[in-house]
Design an enzyme around this catalytic site. Sequence first.
Site, mmCIF file in Angstrom:
data_model
loop_
_atom_site.group_PDB
_atom_site.id
_atom_site.type_symbol
_atom_site.label_atom_id
_atom_site.label_comp_id
_atom_site.label_asym_id
_atom_site.label_seq_id
_atom_site.Cartn_x
_atom_site.Cartn_y
_atom_site.Cartn_z
ATOM 1 N N ASP A 162 0.856 -1.183 0.000
ATOM 2 C CA ASP A 162 0.000 0.000 0.000
ATOM 3 C C ASP A 162 0.892 1.233 0.000
ATOM 4 O OD1 ASP A 162 -2.745 0.755 0.090
ATOM 5 O OD2 ASP A 162 -2.514 1.388 2.173
ATOM 6 N N HIS A 202 8.721 -8.949 6.711
ATOM 7 C CA HIS A 202 8.616 -7.562 6.244
ATOM 8 C C HIS A 202 9.599 -6.675 7.007
ATOM 9 C CE1 HIS A 202 6.701 -3.642 5.426
ATOM 10 N NE2 HIS A 202 6.170 -4.242 4.371
#
Length: 219
Positions: A64, A186
């Site tokens: 995003d 991540h």
Amino acid sequence: MINVGNDWQPIFDIEQVKPYYLELRRFLKGEYSTKVVYPPMNEIFNAFRLTSFADTKVIIVGQDPYHEQGQAMGLSFSVREGIEEPPSLKNIHQEIIDEGVEQGPWSSDLSRWAKQGVLLLNSTLTVVAHRAASHSGKGWETFTDNAIVELGRDERPKVFMLWGSYARSKKILIEKNCHLILESAHPSPLSAYRGFFGNGHFKRCNEFLIGTGQTPIAW
């Protein structure tokens, strides 16, 4: 109709007439006219404009865009000079330092990577200010998944960097076995110490590029 000015255009031409994209375009027109949306409309496709299909040799998949003022610039994980670095980008920089592969002065603007063939691709390309994932499920994922499929079908060896469970879910889209797929946690503060730090991805990426006769990335 979007014109990206390079060899991504045939893929754009196919996608832009499909029903899902026409609906997405109508949705975005309403969002940009009534809300604060990032990145600016003319920067949505920066990843494709800066890195042509033929030049793409590394793909870093984000989820995003950044959703605070001045951050999103159409490239995953990147912010312009002068903008405070988000924590994930700081951790990416730290891993590059730890691997001993940093070359030259560091910049939070990753356009220099894009110009070397690193496609900095978010799965969703727009977001409402202060509302993470506010444009997820509106059609962008279909568009960007199709781009990954096309890259994964290409015979030219590429490196796919998939960080976090969301990015790793894109592995099934990569068809050819000539590519190197690098997976880890991540780089966000919540997970960086659970497998991102020490993953060696930047060094392994360059070793693969050299081994397949390609120019390594100056990280």
